[in-house]
Design an enzyme around this catalytic site. Structure first.
Site, PDB file in Angstrom:
ATOM      1  N   ASP A   1       0.822  -1.218   0.000  1.00  0.00           N
ATOM      2  CA  ASP A   1       0.000   0.000   0.000  1.00  0.00           C
ATOM      3  C   ASP A   1       0.857   1.270   0.000  1.00  0.00           C
ATOM      4  O   ASP A   1       0.337   2.379   0.070  1.00  0.00           O
ATOM      5  CB  ASP A   1      -0.945   0.014   1.208  1.00  0.00           C
ATOM      6  CG  ASP A   1      -0.203  -0.001   2.532  1.00  0.00           C
ATOM      7  OD1 ASP A   1       1.044  -0.082   2.511  1.00  0.00           O
ATOM      8  OD2 ASP A   1      -0.861   0.080   3.583  1.00  0.00           O
ATOM      9  N   GLY A   2       2.189   1.114  -0.040  1.00  0.00           N
ATOM     10  CA  GLY A   2       3.075   2.279  -0.095  1.00  0.00           C
ATOM     11  C   GLY A   2       3.627   2.703   1.259  1.00  0.00           C
ATOM     12  O   GLY A   2       4.500   3.567   1.327  1.00  0.00           O
TER      13      GLY A   2
ATOM     14  N   HIS B   1      16.717  26.150  -1.537  1.00  0.00           N
ATOM     15  CA  HIS B   1      16.240  26.975  -2.653  1.00  0.00           C
ATOM     16  C   HIS B   1      16.244  28.477  -2.332  1.00  0.00           C
ATOM     17  O   HIS B   1      16.606  29.291  -3.187  1.00  0.00           O
ATOM     18  CB  HIS B   1      14.848  26.524  -3.087  1.00  0.00           C
ATOM     19  CG  HIS B   1      14.300  27.351  -4.195  1.00  0.00           C
ATOM     20  ND1 HIS B   1      14.886  27.388  -5.442  1.00  0.00           N
ATOM     21  CD2 HIS B   1      13.263  28.212  -4.242  1.00  0.00           C
ATOM     22  CE1 HIS B   1      14.213  28.222  -6.207  1.00  0.00           C
ATOM     23  NE2 HIS B   1      13.233  28.733  -5.506  1.00  0.00           N
TER      24      HIS B   1
ATOM     25  N   ASP C   1      17.880  32.257 -14.098  1.00  0.00           N
ATOM     26  CA  ASP C   1      16.966  33.309 -13.665  1.00  0.00           C
ATOM     27  C   ASP C   1      17.677  34.251 -12.707  1.00  0.00           C
ATOM     28  O   ASP C   1      18.715  33.910 -12.142  1.00  0.00           O
ATOM     29  CB  ASP C   1      15.678  32.735 -13.038  1.00  0.00           C
ATOM     30  CG  ASP C   1      15.979  31.772 -11.909  1.00  0.00           C
ATOM     31  OD1 ASP C   1      16.838  32.088 -11.077  1.00  0.00           O
ATOM     32  OD2 ASP C   1      15.351  30.695 -11.870  1.00  0.00           O
TER      33      ASP C   1
ATOM     34  N   LYS D   1      14.021  35.208 -16.931  1.00  0.00           N
ATOM     35  CA  LYS D   1      13.060  34.096 -17.069  1.00  0.00           C
ATOM     36  C   LYS D   1      11.751  34.452 -16.370  1.00  0.00           C
ATOM     37  O   LYS D   1      11.751  35.094 -15.329  1.00  0.00           O
ATOM     38  CB  LYS D   1      13.673  32.849 -16.425  1.00  0.00           C
ATOM     39  CG  LYS D   1      12.705  31.713 -16.147  1.00  0.00           C
ATOM     40  CD  LYS D   1      13.349  30.607 -15.317  1.00  0.00           C
ATOM     41  CE  LYS D   1      12.353  29.964 -14.385  1.00  0.00           C
ATOM     42  NZ  LYS D   1      12.917  28.946 -13.493  1.00  0.00           N
TER      43      LYS D   1
ATOM     44  N   ARG E   1       7.855  32.497 -15.326  1.00  0.00           N
ATOM     45  CA  ARG E   1       7.083  31.250 -15.358  1.00  0.00           C
ATOM     46  C   ARG E   1       5.614  31.594 -15.131  1.00  0.00           C
ATOM     47  O   ARG E   1       5.290  32.339 -14.213  1.00  0.00           O
ATOM     48  CB  ARG E   1       7.570  30.309 -14.250  1.00  0.00           C
ATOM     49  CG  ARG E   1       7.019  28.880 -14.375  1.00  0.00           C
ATOM     50  CD  ARG E   1       7.307  28.071 -13.131  1.00  0.00           C
ATOM     51  NE  ARG E   1       8.669  27.593 -13.000  1.00  0.00           N
ATOM     52  CZ  ARG E   1       9.096  26.398 -13.425  1.00  0.00           C
ATOM     53  NH1 ARG E   1       8.281  25.597 -14.053  1.00  0.00           N
ATOM     54  NH2 ARG E   1      10.354  26.044 -13.216  1.00  0.00           N
TER      55      ARG E   1
ATOM     56  N   ASP F   1      22.431  26.250 -11.908  1.00  0.00           N
ATOM     57  CA  ASP F   1      21.147  26.383 -11.202  1.00  0.00           C
ATOM     58  C   ASP F   1      21.218  25.622  -9.878  1.00  0.00           C
ATOM     59  O   ASP F   1      22.054  24.736  -9.720  1.00  0.00           O
ATOM     60  CB  ASP F   1      19.999  25.818 -12.065  1.00  0.00           C
ATOM     61  CG  ASP F   1      18.686  26.550 -11.810  1.00  0.00           C
ATOM     62  OD1 ASP F   1      18.593  27.283 -10.812  1.00  0.00           O
ATOM     63  OD2 ASP F   1      17.757  26.383 -12.622  1.00  0.00           O
TER      64      ASP F   1
ATOM     65  N   GLY G   1      12.630  21.869 -17.691  1.00  0.00           N
ATOM     66  CA  GLY G   1      12.069  22.918 -18.550  1.00  0.00           C
ATOM     67  C   GLY G   1      12.928  24.180 -18.561  1.00  0.00           C
ATOM     68  O   GLY G   1      13.207  24.742 -19.630  1.00  0.00           O
ATOM     69  N   THR G   2      13.348  24.620 -17.392  1.00  0.00           N
ATOM     70  CA  THR G   2      14.130  25.866 -17.299  1.00  0.00           C
ATOM     71  C   THR G   2      15.453  25.722 -18.029  1.00  0.00           C
ATOM     72  O   THR G   2      15.834  26.573 -18.842  1.00  0.00           O
ATOM     73  CB  THR G   2      14.405  26.197 -15.807  1.00  0.00           C
ATOM     74  OG1 THR G   2      13.157  26.358 -15.142  1.00  0.00           O
ATOM     75  CG2 THR G   2      15.250  27.444 -15.658  1.00  0.00           C
TER      76      THR G   2
HETATM   77  C1  R5P Z   1      13.721  28.124  -9.867  1.00  0.00           C
HETATM   78  O1  R5P Z   1      13.623  29.149  -9.211  1.00  0.00           O
HETATM   79  C2  R5P Z   1      14.826  27.126  -9.621  1.00  0.00           C
HETATM   80  O2  R5P Z   1      16.030  27.761  -9.332  1.00  0.00           O
HETATM   81  C3  R5P Z   1      15.000  26.193 -10.785  1.00  0.00           C
HETATM   82  O3  R5P Z   1      15.397  26.923 -11.921  1.00  0.00           O
HETATM   83  C4  R5P Z   1      13.726  25.464 -11.110  1.00  0.00           C
HETATM   84  O4  R5P Z   1      13.112  25.011  -9.946  1.00  0.00           O
HETATM   85  C5  R5P Z   1      13.997  24.311 -12.040  1.00  0.00           C
HETATM   86  O5  R5P Z   1      12.807  23.652 -12.280  1.00  0.00           O
HETATM   87  P1  R5P Z   1      12.510  22.967 -13.686  1.00  0.00           P
HETATM   88  O6  R5P Z   1      13.673  22.087 -14.026  1.00  0.00           O
HETATM   89  O7  R5P Z   1      11.242  22.177 -13.436  1.00  0.00           O
HETATM   90  O8  R5P Z   1      12.286  24.044 -14.685  1.00  0.00           O
END
Ligand code: R5P
Length: 294
Positions: free
Chosen positions: A33-34, A126, A166, A189, A191, A217, A224-225
């Site tokens: 069940d995880g 972060h 970013d 950048k 989002r 990063d 995606g970024t």
């Molecule tokens: C954004 O503020 C973070 O520093 C990363 O650039 C971001 O979280 C990367 O996420 P993803 O790879 O999904 O674009």
């Protein structure tokens, strides 16, 4: 002793080596069940236990197991438990972006406190805003210098420029570039908070023609970024692109996409064990632990 959680077994062993203490593994069972169940067989009575466990995907189960391991150490008589969580999941949920949302990292901080944590070490969280929700001694250490040292040693860089995808990551790019004695800047950048779509301005604040690029990063998640940033940098005629990040939490499919996007190399730290996590955090984490313990 070091209690090496299932998500960070190798890193836990390396930290134990650095500190010259014993590393104890955790027996983990995951039921159909995880649900997880953890068991630690060593005698932990009156020991200071350093629990090493990164909360990369699957974030919720790795996080739950972290809390279970900490509780288990205290139940087994540990005098103190220090949590080492190199990748701190949920740190991106450090503010309300859309009405009705929860600041989840605040809940995470409370849960660590609930299980008795008074000292915690994390790596390149972060945001410092995320760290501010921890109301006990939570130390954020930076891996940027060791990432930069890796680049200097291995990439044979020619006219490098350090670029953050970013502006939020500009301090990291600045610290990295200081080590290289090179220029740095951030891409513009944005989002879309509803669709998650990313756009980056094509016009850059510096000419990057024929320069090697370190694209830096804190984390790569969906990819995606970084893919969007690579596309823009290539359009601007740079020479080679080296992607570096602290936490490579992406899945294998997205990682392959990044590797095949025309970059020279991708390297991360071992906060998340991957084929390209060549930068070892154990030395830096051990220094921070040594400071807490002395
Ligand atoms: C954004 O503020 C973070 O520093 C990363 O650039 C971001 O979280 C990367 O996420 P993803 O790879 O999904 O674009």
């Amino acid at each position: 002793m070091v209690v090496s959680g299932p998500s960070s077994l190798d890193l836990g062993n390396s930290i134990a080596n650095c500190l010259n203490v014993k590393s104890v593994p955790v027996d983990l069972r995951v039921f159909s069940d995880g649900e997880s169940k953890v068991k630690i067989s060593a005698d932990l009575s009156n020991k200071i236990c350093i629990v090493v466990q990164s909360t990369y995907p699957p974030v919720d189960s790795n996080f739950m197991q972290t809390l279970m391991i900490i509780s288990n150490c205290y139940n087994a008589g540990a005098s103190e438990v220090i949590a080492v969580v190199p990748y701190m999941g949920y740190a991106r949920q450090d503010r309300v972006f859309l009405e009705g949302e929860l600041i989840t990292i605040s809940l995470i901080a409370n849960l660590f406190e609930c299980v008795g944590i008074k000292n915690l070490i994390t790596v390149d969280i972060h945001s410092l805003k995320a760290l501010s929700y921890f109301k006990f001694n939570a130390i954020n250490i930076s891996s940027i210098c060791i990432l930069a040292d890796y680049a200097i040693k291995n990439f044979n860089l020619d006219n490098p420029i350090v670029i953050s995808p970013d502006v939020g990551g500009i301090d990291r790019a600045k610290a990295f570039s200081k080590r290289l004695n090179s220029p740095f800047f951030g891409l513009n950048k944005s989002r879309n908070r509803i669709t998650g779509d990313i756009s980056i301005e094509e016009k850059l604040e510096m000419d990057i023609t024929n320069h090697d690029i370190i694209l830096l990063d804190d984390m790569i998640s969906s990819g995606g970024t970084i893919l969007k940033a690579i596309e823009i940098l290539k359009k601007n005629n740079c020479r080679r692109i080296f992607v570096m990040c602290v936490h490579l939490i992406t899945d294998e499919k997205s990682l392959t996409k990044i590797k095949e996007s025309g970059i020279s190399e991708i390297v991360s730290t071992n906060s998340v064990p991957k084929s390209c996590s060549n930068v070892d955090l154990s030395g830096e984490i051990s220094k921070a632990l040594y400071n807490i313990l002395s």
